[in-house]
Design a protein around this motif. Structure first.
Motif, PDB file in Angstrom:
ATOM      1  N   UNK A   5       0.724  -1.297   0.492  1.00  0.00           N
ATOM      2  CA  UNK A   5      -0.059   0.445   0.319  1.00  0.00           C
ATOM      3  C   UNK A   5       0.862   1.136  -0.203  1.00  0.00           C
ATOM      4  N   UNK A   6       2.199   1.228  -0.042  1.00  0.00           N
ATOM      5  CA  UNK A   6       2.952   2.585   0.149  1.00  0.00           C
ATOM      6  C   UNK A   6       2.443   3.367  -0.458  1.00  0.00           C
ATOM      7  N   UNK A   7       2.582   2.668  -1.933  1.00  0.00           N
ATOM      8  CA  UNK A   7       3.011   3.505  -2.877  1.00  0.00           C
ATOM      9  C   UNK A   7       1.209   3.830  -3.497  1.00  0.00           C
ATOM     10  N   UNK A   8      -0.010   3.894  -2.474  1.00  0.00           N
ATOM     11  CA  UNK A   8      -1.204   4.519  -2.889  1.00  0.00           C
ATOM     12  C   UNK A   8      -1.723   5.340  -1.841  1.00  0.00           C
ATOM     13  N   UNK A   9      -2.547   6.119  -2.807  1.00  0.00           N
ATOM     14  CA  UNK A   9      -2.958   7.340  -1.358  1.00  0.00           C
ATOM     15  C   UNK A   9      -3.817   6.156  -0.816  1.00  0.00           C
TER      16      UNK A   9
ATOM     17  N   UNK B 243     -11.480  -1.259 -10.518  1.00  0.00           N
ATOM     18  CA  UNK B 243     -10.781  -2.014 -11.644  1.00  0.00           C
ATOM     19  C   UNK B 243      -9.770  -1.363 -12.651  1.00  0.00           C
ATOM     20  N   UNK B 244     -10.218   0.235 -12.117  1.00  0.00           N
ATOM     21  CA  UNK B 244      -9.187   1.177 -13.460  1.00  0.00           C
ATOM     22  C   UNK B 244      -8.222   1.488 -12.137  1.00  0.00           C
ATOM     23  N   UNK B 245      -7.833   0.912 -10.681  1.00  0.00           N
ATOM     24  CA  UNK B 245      -6.830   1.729 -10.793  1.00  0.00           C
ATOM     25  C   UNK B 245      -6.202   0.343 -10.609  1.00  0.00           C
ATOM     26  N   UNK B 246      -6.378  -1.151 -10.031  1.00  0.00           N
ATOM     27  CA  UNK B 246      -5.884  -1.646 -10.188  1.00  0.00           C
ATOM     28  C   UNK B 246      -5.423  -2.237 -11.498  1.00  0.00           C
ATOM     29  N   UNK B 247      -5.587  -1.822 -12.863  1.00  0.00           N
ATOM     30  CA  UNK B 247      -5.231  -1.900 -14.071  1.00  0.00           C
ATOM     31  C   UNK B 247      -3.885  -0.846 -14.085  1.00  0.00           C
ATOM     32  N   UNK B 248      -4.282   0.274 -13.538  1.00  0.00           N
ATOM     33  CA  UNK B 248      -3.348   1.404 -13.512  1.00  0.00           C
ATOM     34  C   UNK B 248      -1.686   0.795 -12.763  1.00  0.00           C
ATOM     35  N   UNK B 249      -2.297   0.407 -11.296  1.00  0.00           N
ATOM     36  CA  UNK B 249      -0.646  -0.932 -10.006  1.00  0.00           C
ATOM     37  C   UNK B 249      -0.355  -1.827 -11.593  1.00  0.00           C
ATOM     38  N   UNK B 250      -0.497  -2.250 -12.033  1.00  0.00           N
ATOM     39  CA  UNK B 250      -0.893  -3.710 -12.452  1.00  0.00           C
ATOM     40  C   UNK B 250      -1.532  -4.451 -11.571  1.00  0.00           C
ATOM     41  N   UNK B 251      -2.128  -4.938 -10.455  1.00  0.00           N
ATOM     42  CA  UNK B 251      -2.359  -5.411 -10.349  1.00  0.00           C
ATOM     43  C   UNK B 251      -3.729  -6.586 -10.334  1.00  0.00           C
ATOM     44  N   UNK B 252      -3.816  -6.201 -11.867  1.00  0.00           N
ATOM     45  CA  UNK B 252      -5.006  -7.159 -12.921  1.00  0.00           C
ATOM     46  C   UNK B 252      -4.239  -7.704 -13.798  1.00  0.00           C
TER      47      UNK B 252
END
Length: 391
Positions: A218-222, A253-262
């Motif tokens: 979670x460090x790189x997330x707001x 879904x948009x957040x997960x795609x942006x950070x590569x989690x999906x």
């Protein structure tokens, strides 16, 4: 690709079939298992003739049957299904082209370069609904129309050589498939490359509707983004109403795609596509016996309405071999057979002799069978070649 099936009653001599299976028809209902398939005999009134007699249907795994009932963890190609149908015809006199199909289970076993639990731990939901745990090896989503399963096949079968194999499968009724414009009413219709492509599309759609997102640092997330991850990687999302869930899910879904989690979801889709294409390669290793149940040079179509007139005419001739006179009256005179009925005109055309092309082709040297008696304890060994290139 094809695994479980459930048929209607078989159009054949049930007494002869029971003798081949070595079972006595001395009860109202009799079941006998044969290498992963279950033959169910029921004493009922035949609606076409009005007589009380035994009728038989089959259900079970054609994939396991191909492996003499031992497992269904390897790749099951179209050529393998051809061989199973050939044996059903030659040994049990079951003609797939005139055997009604009620439900079918299709899926793929994909070899992963990592433990399948990585995928299973990342599964969050399906179409905004929860999965049900499946014996600690995976998940299942069940509805009245279909079931979707995603699970660790290697742990389920427990056979050496199948480590890191993920199974993705769907079990559907033929009526559900019609809703998706997929028409397959007869068992023999499963021998269609077009149908297998459509099944692939259904599997890809199911994975697309499944939220597969891995947990990240979670460090790189707001703080807002962290709250969104906590909401969907936990159970909090289940308390949201439909409108809020739809909005939050889109944001996640948009957040997960942006950070590569999906990204793992896209990897699974590519593996499904690669495996499905290979399963449709009917000449791969086992030889091509695709024309066993069709006119040479023609494949059974998914939609029977698209079949050439000659194919439909031959299928009708085959059907008339098994149906009684009462059934013939209902179908009418379609192959120049004179039927005694008040409203059926007698054909004045010359009699046409139809030769049904269901004899196996001559070039089947690559195909071999193990006698059933000798193979009770034997199965198809793990295919190392199949999985060696997949990681």
């Amino acid at each position: 690709m094809i695994d479980g099936i459930k048929t209607g009653y078989l159009p054949l001599d049930v007494e002869r079939l029971s003798a081949v299976l070595g079972v006595a028809l001395n009860r109202k209902t009799v079941y006998v298992g044969q290498n992963g398939l279950i033959f169910g005999f029921n004493e009922e009134v035949d609606k076409s003739t009005g007589e009380l007699r035994y009728m038989c249907g089959i259900r079970g795994s054609v994939h396991k049957y191909a492996n003499r009932g031992t497992h269904n963890a390897d790749s099951f190609r179209m050529s393998d299904l051809c061989r199973v149908f050939t044996e059903l015809r030659d040994v049990y006199s079951i003609n797939p082209d005139i055997t009604r199909l009620y439900s079918v289970e299709f899926g793929v076993n994909i070899k992963l370069p990592y433990d399948p639990r990585r995928v299973l731990n990342a599964i969050r939901m399906y179409k905004g609904k929860t999965f049900t745990p499946m014996d600690k090896i995976g998940f299942v989503y069940e509805s009245k129309l279909y079931n979707l399963k995603i699970y660790d096949k290697g742990r389920q079968c427990g056979i050496p050589g199948f480590d890191n194999v993920l199974r993705i499968e769907m079990k559907t009724t033929t009526s559900y498939l019609k809703r998706k414009s997929i028409y397959v009413s007869m068992l023999g219709g499963l021998l269609s490359t077009d149908l297998w492509k459509r099944f692939e599309a259904v599997l890809l759609e199911a994975i697309g509707d499944t939220m597969i997102v891995e947990a990240i640092q979670p460090d790189a997330l707001t703080k807002k983004e962290q709250a969104l991850f906590i909401l969907f990687t936990g159970d909090g999302w289940q308390a949201l109403n439909r409108n809020v869930l739809h909005k939050k899910k889109k944001q996640f879904a948009e957040l997960a795609a942006r950070v590569g989690a999906s990204s793992i979801s896209e990897e699974i889709k590519k593996l499904i596509t690669t495996e499905c294409k290979r399963l449709r390669d009917i000449e791969h290793e086992s030889g091509d016996k695709i024309n066993v149940f069709s006119v040479p040079g023609k494949l059974p179509e998914v939609n029977n309405a698209d079949n050439p007139p000659e194919v439909r005419r031959i299928k009708q001739a085959t059907k008339s071999t098994f149906l009684g006179e009462a059934q013939k009256r209902r179908f009418g005179d379609k192959i120049n057979i004179k039927i005694k009925a008040d409203n059926v005109a007698t054909s004045t055309q010359p009699t046409v002799t139809i030769v049904v092309a269901y004899a196996p082709p001559q070039n089947i040297a690559k195909i071999s069978y193990i006698a059933i008696v000798e193979a009770k304890e034997r199965g198809k060994p793990p295919d190392n070649i199949e999985f060696s290139d997949s990681g």
